[in-house]
Motif scaffolding. Structure first.
Motif, mmCIF file in Angstrom:
data_model
loop_
_atom_site.group_PDB
_atom_site.id
_atom_site.type_symbol
_atom_site.label_atom_id
_atom_site.label_comp_id
_atom_site.label_asym_id
_atom_site.label_seq_id
_atom_site.Cartn_x
_atom_site.Cartn_y
_atom_site.Cartn_z
ATOM 1 N N HIS A 15 -35.485 7.019 -36.953
ATOM 2 C CA HIS A 15 -34.412 6.237 -36.317
ATOM 3 C C HIS A 15 -34.624 4.758 -36.638
ATOM 4 N N HIS A 17 -32.322 1.090 -37.913
ATOM 5 C CA HIS A 17 -31.024 0.452 -38.205
ATOM 6 C C HIS A 17 -31.171 -0.333 -39.510
ATOM 7 N N GLU A 95 -26.210 6.180 -34.487
ATOM 8 C CA GLU A 95 -26.741 6.379 -33.175
ATOM 9 C C GLU A 95 -25.588 6.632 -32.223
ATOM 10 N N HIS A 154 -33.755 10.078 -29.457
ATOM 11 C CA HIS A 154 -34.358 8.829 -29.892
ATOM 12 C C HIS A 154 -35.062 8.116 -28.719
ATOM 13 N N ASP A 202 -36.843 2.311 -34.584
ATOM 14 C CA ASP A 202 -35.701 1.608 -33.992
ATOM 15 C C ASP A 202 -35.620 0.162 -34.494
#
Ligand SMILES: [Zn+2]
Length: 259
Positions: A15, A17, A95, A154, A202
């Motif tokens: 996970h 970004h 997400e 997550h 994350d």
């Protein structure tokens, strides 16, 4: 049908970004196998594009609960995501989910958006990277109701007594480098079976002064090994196997790579 190939490395970030890293995202390509999540339709397009250029990036498209405003056009969003599932050969949505803690003001619209996403995931057999702050049980119930087979919770900080149900469904628990400073998360790592754990960053989110990112995955494996009382190598192998299983179940073809 031959699945889309993914190069599976020792370090898994389930996970991240990646679209928020600008041009520097490329420095992570080939060093980490990453499930790159998106925040909205625009970043979803960017994520799909990055994955085209990097065999260790698995793209996930979707809209983050924090990006949902009351004015968000759900029909248009669903159409845009569906196009990416069809044309972009995307196999994950993320997400996505619900947030009852940080953005409770948009609760009802979040639920409508999430149900549209679940409908897509169900019809396309796609996996999910879910955000479920303050809504852990609600999200689990929705995943079951829509018959979702692959989901990664997550940064799980939900109730410990819910973990058993999450694991029983075959869903995975995302473990974050915040383990270093977040006591609740350490309890989760202790309680969850290793066979249900995947590592994540994350990134580039900053949590209590800790800048999260894929470069923390190595240290995270060490900490998980300490908590579980096993060798680091074993944690890395099991995490990689858990992630590979999730990829295979949505029709991707993980191949072992050097790294
Ligand atoms: Zn995130």
């Amino acid at each position: 049908m031959v699945g889309i190939g993914v190069t599976l490395l020792d370090l898994v970030d389930s996970h991240v970004h990646l679209h928020e890293y600008g041009e520097s995202w490329g420095s992570y390509c080939g060093r980490f196998t990453m499930l790159a999540v998106s925040d909205d339709l625009q970043s979803s397009l960017r994520t799909v594009e990055m994955a085209r250029h990097c065999p260790t990036v698995v793209p996930a498209v979707g809209v983050h609960p924090w990006s949902i405003s009351e004015g968000l056009d759900i029909v248009k969003l669903a159409r845009g995501l569906e196009e990416l599932l069809e044309v972009g050969n995307v196999r994950f949505l993320g997400e996505v989910g619900l947030d009852r803690v940080f953005t409770p003001g948009t609760s009802s619209h979040q639920l409508r958006v999430f149900e549209a996403v679940l409908d897509l995931a169900s019809r396309y057999g796609a996996g999910l990277s879910v955000h479920a702050a303050g809504a852990w049980r609600e999200v689990l119930d929705l995943l079951r109701r829509y018959g979702i087979r692959v989901a990664i919770f997550h940064w799980y900080t939900g109730p410990l007594d819910l973990l058993e149900d999450v694991v029983a469904e075959g869903y995975l628990v995302g473990v974050n480098p915040a383990l270093r400073i977040q006591r609740k998360h350490e309890d989760v790592v202790r309680a969850a079976p290793l066979e249900a754990i995947v590592t994540e960053s994350d990134g580039p989110y900053v949590y209590r002064g800790l800048r999260l990112g894929p470069e923390l995955i190595g240290e995270l494996l060490v900490r998980v090994a300490e908590v579980k009382g096993v060798e680091v190598r074993e944690v890395a192998e099991v995490v990689r196997r858990n992630f590979a299983r999730a990829l295979s179940r949505v029709g991707l073809s993980p191949r072992l790579g050097q790294g």
